[in-house]
Design a protein around this motif. Structure first.
Motif, short mmCIF file in Angstrom:
data_model
loop_
_atom_site.label_atom_id
_atom_site.label_comp_id
_atom_site.label_asym_id
_atom_site.label_seq_id
_atom_site.Cartn_x
_atom_site.Cartn_y
_atom_site.Cartn_z
N ASP A 158 -20.39 -14.38 -23.96
CA ASP A 158 -19.20 -14.05 -24.74
C ASP A 158 -18.52 -12.82 -24.14
O ASP A 158 -19.19 -11.94 -23.62
CB ASP A 158 -19.57 -13.74 -26.20
CG ASP A 158 -19.78 -15.01 -27.00
OD1 ASP A 158 -19.65 -16.10 -26.42
OD2 ASP A 158 -20.07 -14.89 -28.20
N ARG A 166 -19.69 -6.68 -32.05
CA ARG A 166 -18.61 -6.79 -31.08
C ARG A 166 -18.28 -5.44 -30.47
O ARG A 166 -18.24 -4.45 -31.19
CB ARG A 166 -17.36 -7.27 -31.80
CG ARG A 166 -16.98 -8.64 -31.44
CD ARG A 166 -15.76 -9.06 -32.21
NE ARG A 166 -15.38 -10.36 -31.69
CZ ARG A 166 -14.63 -10.53 -30.63
NH1 ARG A 166 -14.13 -9.50 -30.01
NH2 ARG A 166 -14.37 -11.73 -30.18
N GLN A 201 -21.29 -9.18 -27.01
CA GLN A 201 -22.36 -9.41 -27.99
C GLN A 201 -23.58 -9.99 -27.29
O GLN A 201 -24.68 -9.91 -27.81
CB GLN A 201 -21.88 -10.36 -29.09
CG GLN A 201 -21.00 -9.65 -30.10
CD GLN A 201 -20.86 -10.47 -31.37
OE1 GLN A 201 -20.15 -11.46 -31.39
NE2 GLN A 201 -21.52 -10.05 -32.41
N ASP A 228 -17.05 -10.48 -25.70
CA ASP A 228 -17.07 -9.28 -26.56
C ASP A 228 -18.34 -8.45 -26.41
O ASP A 228 -18.59 -7.56 -27.20
CB ASP A 228 -16.88 -9.69 -28.02
CG ASP A 228 -17.93 -10.70 -28.47
OD1 ASP A 228 -18.90 -10.91 -27.71
OD2 ASP A 228 -17.78 -11.27 -29.55
N ARG A 254 -29.00 -8.70 -30.92
CA ARG A 254 -27.56 -8.91 -30.76
C ARG A 254 -26.79 -7.72 -31.31
O ARG A 254 -27.03 -7.28 -32.42
CB ARG A 254 -27.13 -10.17 -31.50
CG ARG A 254 -25.71 -10.61 -31.19
CD ARG A 254 -25.61 -12.10 -31.45
NE ARG A 254 -24.26 -12.60 -31.53
CZ ARG A 254 -23.61 -13.12 -30.51
NH1 ARG A 254 -24.17 -13.12 -29.32
NH2 ARG A 254 -22.40 -13.60 -30.67
MG MG Z 1 -18.57 -12.46 -30.75
#
Ligand code: MG
Ligand code: UDP
Length: 324
Positions: A97, A203, A101, A99, A200
């Motif tokens: 991703d 963002r 993450q 962002d 995780r």
């Molecule tokens: Mg995301």
């Protein structure tokens, strides 16, 4: 590795990610240089409204290992990811991703497992930072339901962040469906699979585009892509209700014979009517959902269209592409 084919392809779908891209590039760059492997960063611009595309082109000017695929409009994350995978040339691919993450720092662990001989290495989330309790709970429920309903084992807490070897990628590319629930397809192909774990993070910048309505639709998409249980349930429910209706009819007939027929029973009639109507609508809706999918698939439209790309695709998807 051949002269132009890198060992590792990182594939990033980007929709309005301008604020994240330079941080992403820096972190990927640092990590990949340490691994000593040749790499490319395939970024797919999925119809962004901010200056994601400009940012990507600037990155490409700085570093030609950045490959930019610009889709002709927003096709959605699954299609963007498909476009990226089609253009990836590495011996292994890692979807990521934009962002941050999915921490790029985990990549060496994924690569280590790959070098041990695994074809698929899942990155499993131990925690999901920045996500509400409700989102975590609904995600958990979704995985339980879909895994009970379908033969394919879709691992919980694994997003698109994982490593796929070239044979797996080739297998995924041969799957013909237009509506692509990538998580399911990744699992469907099988191969030797290992997992690594990570926490995780929230963002890095910007906002997620996923709201509950879209997540619900995503869940319906996943279930109807990988399970026919709802169709069977609709049929079973119909059978069950018919039996109930039959018993009730017998009860009414016998009651009328034994006690005569004092005209009453409006409430019971309405209840039966509404109940049956509801059941029929649900069953129709379920059939409609599958019919819609068949309709989509029979149109055989391409999953995405490329407006321009900084690299020749391995397989030409559309004549619309020119060079950036
Ligand atoms: Mg995301
Ligand atoms: N994305 C995309 N097209 C979309 C929505 C999202 O390419 O229509 C990309 C987005 O840029 C990001 C990734 O998909 O790289 C995951 O999106 P997001 O962070 O919004 O989802 P979440 O992490 O909340 O599941």
């Amino acid at each position: 590795m051949t002269a132009n084919n890198p060992e590792v392809s990182l594939v990033v779908p980007c929709h309005n990610e301008a604020e994240n891209l330079s941080a992403l590039y820096e972190r990927v760059h640092t990590v990949m240089e340490k691994t000593g492997k040749s790499w490319e960063l395939v970024c797919v611009n999925d119809g962004s409204k901010d200056d994601t595309l400009d940012q990507l082109l600037t990155l490409r000017q700085k570093d030609s290992r950045v490959v930019v695929i610009d889709l002709s409009r927003k096709f959605g994350k699954e299609a963007a990811l498909t476009a990226g995978l089609d253009h990836a040339r590495g011996d292994c691919v890692i979807p990521l991703d934009a962002d941050l993450q999915d921490p790029p720092e985990l990549i060496p662990e994924l690569l280590a497992k790959w070098e041990e001989g695994y074809d698929v290495v899942n990155a499993v989330r131990l925690s999901r930072g920045g996500e509400s309790w409700l989102k975590r709970a609904s995600a958990h429920t979704f995985y339980r339901i879909i895994n009970r309903m379908s033969d394919v084992d879709i691992p919980a807490d694994t997003g698109d962040f994982r490593l796929l070897s070239k044979p797996v990628l080739e297998a995924i590319k041969t799957l013909p469906e237009r509506r692509r629930f990538m998580k399911g397809l990744f699992s469907w192909v099988g191969f030797r699979t290992a997992s690594v774990h990570y926490h995780r993070e929230p963002r890095y910048a910007g906002k997620t585009t996923w709201n509950y309505w879209r997540l619900w639709n995503f869940a319906v998409e996943g279930i109807t892509s990988f399970s026919q249980v709802p169709l069977q349930l609709a049929a079973h429910l119909g059978l069950f209700v018919s039996i109930l209706a039959f018993l009730y009819a017998a009860y009414l007939i016998i009651g009328t014979i034994v006690y005569g027929n004092p005209v009453k029973g409006y409430p019971s009639m309405m209840v039966t009517l509404l109940f049956l109507g509801g059941v029929q609508l649900i069953a129709l809706g379920v059939i409609g959902e599958y019919l819609g999918r068949i309709y989509e698939e029979t149109k055989r439209r391409p999953v995405y269209l490329v407006r321009s790309t900084s690299q020749k695709p391995a397989k030409i998807q559309t004549k619309l592409s020119d060079s950036l």
